[in-house]
Motif scaffolding. Structure first.
Motif, PDB file in Angstrom:
ATOM      1  N   PRO A 199       0.676   9.112   5.799  1.00 54.07           N
ATOM      2  CA  PRO A 199      -0.636   9.418   5.212  1.00 54.07           C
ATOM      3  C   PRO A 199      -1.277  10.647   5.832  1.00 54.07           C
TER       4      PRO A 199
ATOM      5  N   ASN B 163      -4.533  15.494   5.421  1.00 52.33           N
ATOM      6  CA  ASN B 163      -4.427  14.401   4.451  1.00 52.33           C
ATOM      7  C   ASN B 163      -3.257  14.738   3.515  1.00 52.33           C
TER       8      ASN B 163
ATOM      9  N   ASP C 196       0.842  -1.195   0.000  1.00 51.13           N
ATOM     10  CA  ASP C 196       0.000   0.000   0.000  1.00 51.13           C
ATOM     11  C   ASP C 196       0.877   1.246   0.000  1.00 51.13           C
TER      12      ASP C 196
ATOM     13  N   ALA D 236       0.257   4.058   1.294  1.00 47.09           N
ATOM     14  CA  ALA D 236       0.215   4.727   2.598  1.00 47.09           C
ATOM     15  C   ALA D 236       0.813   3.819   3.660  1.00 47.09           C
ATOM     16  N   THR D 237       2.127   3.605   3.595  1.00 53.18           N
ATOM     17  CA  THR D 237       2.776   2.667   4.509  1.00 53.18           C
ATOM     18  C   THR D 237       3.500   3.366   5.649  1.00 53.18           C
TER      19      THR D 237
ATOM     20  N   ASN E 283      -6.188   5.309  -3.138  1.00 50.14           N
ATOM     21  CA  ASN E 283      -5.030   4.701  -3.811  1.00 50.14           C
ATOM     22  C   ASN E 283      -5.426   3.485  -4.614  1.00 50.14           C
ATOM     23  N   SER E 284      -6.357   2.680  -4.072  1.00 47.14           N
ATOM     24  CA  SER E 284      -6.826   1.490  -4.786  1.00 47.14           C
ATOM     25  C   SER E 284      -7.553   1.887  -6.066  1.00 47.14           C
TER      26      SER E 284
ATOM     27  N   ILE F  17      -7.242   7.512   7.083  1.00 45.56           N
ATOM     28  CA  ILE F  17      -6.320   6.530   6.505  1.00 45.56           C
ATOM     29  C   ILE F  17      -7.073   5.571   5.590  1.00 45.56           C
ATOM     30  N   ARG F  18      -8.273   5.139   5.995  1.00 47.55           N
ATOM     31  CA  ARG F  18      -9.091   4.269   5.145  1.00 47.55           C
ATOM     32  C   ARG F  18      -9.454   4.975   3.846  1.00 47.55           C
TER      33      ARG F  18
ATOM     34  N   GLN G  67      -8.140   7.144  11.821  1.00 49.94           N
ATOM     35  CA  GLN G  67      -8.341   5.844  11.175  1.00 49.94           C
ATOM     36  C   GLN G  67      -9.239   5.995   9.947  1.00 49.94           C
TER      37      GLN G  67
ATOM     38  N   ILE H 254      -7.773   7.327   2.334  1.00 46.92           N
ATOM     39  CA  ILE H 254      -6.569   7.399   1.504  1.00 46.92           C
ATOM     40  C   ILE H 254      -6.305   6.060   0.837  1.00 46.92           C
ATOM     41  N   SER H 255      -6.485   4.977   1.597  1.00 46.73           N
ATOM     42  CA  SER H 255      -6.253   3.642   1.052  1.00 46.73           C
ATOM     43  C   SER H 255      -7.212   3.337  -0.085  1.00 46.73           C
TER      44      SER H 255
END
Length: 512
Positions: free
Chosen positions: A441, A460, A385, A387-388, A505-506, A498-499, A495, A501-502
């Motif tokens: 992130p 963000n 990912d 955002a690591t 990215n997907s 972060i979700r 949290q 952002i994930s």
């Protein structure tokens, strides 16, 4: 200091030739992949084993040092002899020691050394670095990772079938889809039977095996020429043939072209190729048993298949051999399409432990090329990912460092990776640059005003970077990349960001 004494030059800050350093995200990505593979091996009852990075050269066995080339193939050194200490175990006895060049030789030593304590069969997996003292080149390093699984002490081909099934499961566990890989299986005994049916002499056997390995490159006619009178290569140079007669070459060609529409057809063709050889028939029987066991374990022929073209380590393996090939296409350095190729291989090696015990000890196993498999995952867009990095809690007031540390502790307690900025906080822009370099992130911001109101700002960072790149300052100001939240909801809202952002990215990865 004397005036004429020269100042010592500073050492060069560079890795030795053929070695490399691996940083954060790459280490994390490799560990995540190996953890998933370990989960598959563990589910089959295999236990982890860690062996010493250093073995005696005598135990390694493959590259014994000589007077002229004591480091041939391995990184080796001789211990200083100490009076009163005999050889056989290092410790100042004058023994030659070396960094391990693979994970199998140490396993053979362990199986012999602890044979009265270990269960038999002994099933283990091992993951770690190995070292080869060989000339480095593009993508070829002197230190690299291996990932092995082996069963020592079972002569049953059920052990070989299980290794193949585990290999298929491991590839799927890391994200390789069915249809994108194939485990191909052969048997050294079948090949020995073909050589026997062809009446190949011991002096000719190695040349015949070397020629068989060229089948994919030169095809049937090219192999026939090389087995008999020879051929001219693309440059026009004459390559001598092995010298077999056409009758002798016939069983070899029948073997190489015996791949049928399914396993049943392939096995029938192989039986014809080995003729009256008992050893060859035994090898075909073992392949038939493996095919049946794999089917019983739910591993169909689209995942693992009998394939006579698999020719591996013929001086090393004694029975079934197998390799995993990734079948999807990638672009090479010149933009040409090609299949990714092999990422794992192994087979049965019943002679390795015998070096220590003098007794036959059957063994079978597989080794996955860790770097190759990681490269394959990245080629398929299955890497880590973006955002690591950790969430970075910025510092607006030096005197409130304890408060910032408490915020980071709260985030970690909620399962969020987090750190407090520990550099000079005077320049806030440098804090955000640090967070970007860390791959963070989210940045947490709380100045005196926010603290008085019981709120924090969540920035963000990926969104902020994107907006700054694609928008004017006025447009960016109207769509800020940060939000204000109540401090008691710090972990919850971090949290959630972060979700978000994930997911973003997907979506971008799918669009690409």
């Amino acid at each position: 200091m004397a005036k004429d004494q020269k100042k010592q030059p500073r050492p060069k800050a560079e890795t030795p030739k053929g070695f490399r350093d691996t940083f954060g995200a790459d280490v994390t990505e490799r560990k995540a992949m190996l953890d998933r593979i370990a989960g598959v091996y563990h589910s089959h009852g295999f236990d982890p084993l860690e062996t010493s990075a250093v073995e005696t050269v005598e135990a390694l066995g493959k590259f014994l040092p000589d007077v002229d080339r004591p480091n041939a193939g391995v990184f080796a050194w001789q211990e200083e002899a100490v009076p009163g200490i005999s050889g056989g175990g290092g410790g100042g006895s004058g023994d030659w020691l070396a960094l391990r060049y693979d994970l199998t030789a140490p396993l053979a030593r362990v199986a012999a050394q602890y044979r009265n304590d270990l269960p038999s069969p002994y099933r283990r997996f091992a993951m770690g670095p190995v070292w080869r003292n060989e000339k480095p080149g593009p993508g070829r390093f002197r230190q690299f990772y291996q990932c092995d699984a082996d069963t020592v002490g079972s002569a049953s081909v059920a052990a070989d079938a299980e290794i193949c099934a585990m290999l298929a499961e491991a590839l799927e566990a890391v994200g390789i889809a069915r249809g994108d890989y194939l485990v191909r299986i052969n048997n050294r005994k079948v090949l020995n039977g073909v050589l026997e049916a062809a009446d190949v002499s011991a002096d000719q056997a190695e040349d015949v095996l070397r020629t068989i390995d060229k089948f994919d490159k030169v095809g049937r006619d090219g192999v026939l020429a090389l087995l008999t009178t020879g051929r001219r290569d693309d440059s026009g140079a004459q390559i001598d043939g092995v010298g077999l007669s056409p009758d002798q070459a016939a069983p070899v060609l029948a073997f190489l072209t015996s791949k049928g529409a399914d396993n049943a057809a392939t096995l029938a063709n192989l039986r014809a190729a080995v003729g009256g050889s008992d050893m060859g028939a035994e090898g075909v029987d073992e392949l038939a048993q493996m095919a049946a066991m794999l089917a019983a374990m739910g591993v169909a022929e689209d995942r693992a298949v009998i394939d006579p073209s698999v020719v591996r380590g013929l001086g090393y393996y004694t029975g079934p051999v197998f390799e995993a090939e990734l079948t999807f296409e990638i672009l090479d350095d010149k933009g040409r399409k090609r299949q990714f190729g092999s990422v794992a291989g192994g087979g049965r090696y019943d002679g390795l432990v015998e070096r220590f015990t003098g007794q036959k000890v059957p063994a079978t196993g597989v080794s996955i090329g860790v770097d190759r498999l990681l490269a394959a995952l990245r080629a398929k867009g299955l890497g880590g990912d973006a955002a690591t990095g950790p969430v970075v809690v910025t510092v607006m007031d030096r005197d409130r460092m304890a408060d910032y540390q408490a915020m980071a502790a709260e985030l970690r307690a909620a399962g969020i990776r987090a750190e407090v900025y520990l550099g000079n906080p005077k320049n806030f822009g440098n804090q955000l640059k640090y967070a970007d370099k860390r791959g963070a992130p989210v940045a947490i911001i709380q100045g005196a005003d926010e603290a008085a109101r019981g709120v924090v700002l969540l920035k963000n960072l990926p969104k902020g970077a994107m907006l700054a790149k694609n928008m004017s300052h006025d447009e960016w100001a109207q769509q800020p990349a940060q939000i204000e939240v109540a401090q008691e909801r710090l972990a919850e809202m971090t949290q959630a960001m972060i979700r978000q952002i994930s997911l973003s990215n997907s979506y971008i990865a799918k669009e690409d």
